[in-house]
Enzyme design. Structure first.
Site: not given
Length: 306
Positions: A177, A227, A297
């Site tokens: 990520r 998410s 995130e």
């Protein structure tokens, strides 16, 4: 800084009027349906126009922000100053052999399905990721065991000075990520993916399975940013949130999803402030309950309301 009229005039020398919006509400361009207004919202349809917009921002010392399709993003209620650049007009996908070139504004889901049509395997994991190609590179997007760095060969970018560069995948420091694209200030214009020949039925079976998993488990009936948190080492964020009894809780119109604890949904006309405070509620509660720090995130940008 130049006057507003001067900025608009200079933008009109680069872009047609229908590619320039003034005081555009960013809730119209984010998956969460949140966010204040952008001073200038522009949608160039050529690489040269992107370069010229960057050079204009530099010349006039205007704040400059790149916006993908707003799927992994929260824009604060005070909006964003300066120029907001959207690459939604750059969405071509071309295939030659087992190589695929996808422009930054193309949805990564569409790229995955194009690979299926071409009987190419390697992008099945992306069939449920709601972002664009540019956004997928920006955060090295991944799901179900695959990630962008597995298939990326190179990308064309514009640097902060407006120069056009072609860089290999290694240049982006792709990790979980993460990429160095935000630190370098690059604007991704296109990506070259290298895939492998496969059987249509086999690829489709994987895509169908992953699509079912996504649609059955994720709260797609409400606006959300996807998410919210990265997976903490040794844990699953959703399980920590669920075990902290946070599902159904939140601030204002934002709520931790009762369907998937890793999602926060805009259930009832939430503000960006509601959403951000709900994220903080989750982080604080999980920290108090399990001693684990949840790292976001999702990106949060823009200014607080006055």
């Amino acid at each position: 800084m130049a006057t507003n009229a001067s900025i608009e005039q200079q933008l009109q020398q680069i872009l047609d009027d229908d590619h320039i919006m003034i005081n555009e509400p960013l809730r119209n361009h984010t998956y969460t349906k949140l966010g204040g207004a952008a001073d200038y919202f522009v949608t160039p349809s050529s690489y040269e126009a992107v370069q010229e917009v960057v050079k204009l921002a530099n010349r006039e010392q205007l704040p400059f922000t790149l916006l993908g399709n707003g799927s992994n993003l929260i824009v604060k209620d005070g909006g964003i100053r300066g120029i907001i650049l959207s690459l939604k007009e750059l969405k071509d996908i071309t295939v030659e052999g087992n190589e695929m070139i996808a422009q930054s504004g193309a949805r990564i889901i569409d790229v995955s399905y194009r690979a299926l049509d071409e009987q190419l395997t390697g992008l099945e994991f992306a069939c449920g990721i709601p972002g664009t190609v540019g956004g997928a590179l920006f955060m090295n997007a991944g799901a179900y065991g695959g990630e962008i760095k597995d298939v990326l060969k190179e990308a064309v970018v514009v640097d902060p000075d407006g120069n056009l560069l072609t860089l290999s995948a290694d240049a982006f420091d792709l990790q979980y990520r993460h990429s160095n694209i935000p630190e370098k200030g690059y604007i991704v214009l296109e990506a070259l993916f290298v895939l492998k020949p496969g059987q249509y039925d086999n690829i489709k079976a994987v895509v169908d399975d992953l699509t079912y998993k996504r649609e059955s488990k994720q709260p797609l009936e409400y606006p959300s940013c996807g998410s919210v948190f990265k997976r903490p080492p040794g844990y699953f964020a959703g399980k920590l949130i669920q075990d902290s009894h946070l599902q159904g809780k939140g601030v204002g119109g934002a709520e931790v999803s009762t369907k998937h604890a890793g999602f926060i949904v805009n259930k009832n006309n939430a503000t960006a402030t509601d959403y951000i405070q709900s994220i903080e509620l989750v982080q604080n509660t999980v920290k108090e309950t399990f001693g684990v720090d949840l790292e976001r995130e999702v990106r949060i940008i823009g200014e607080d309301p006055e």
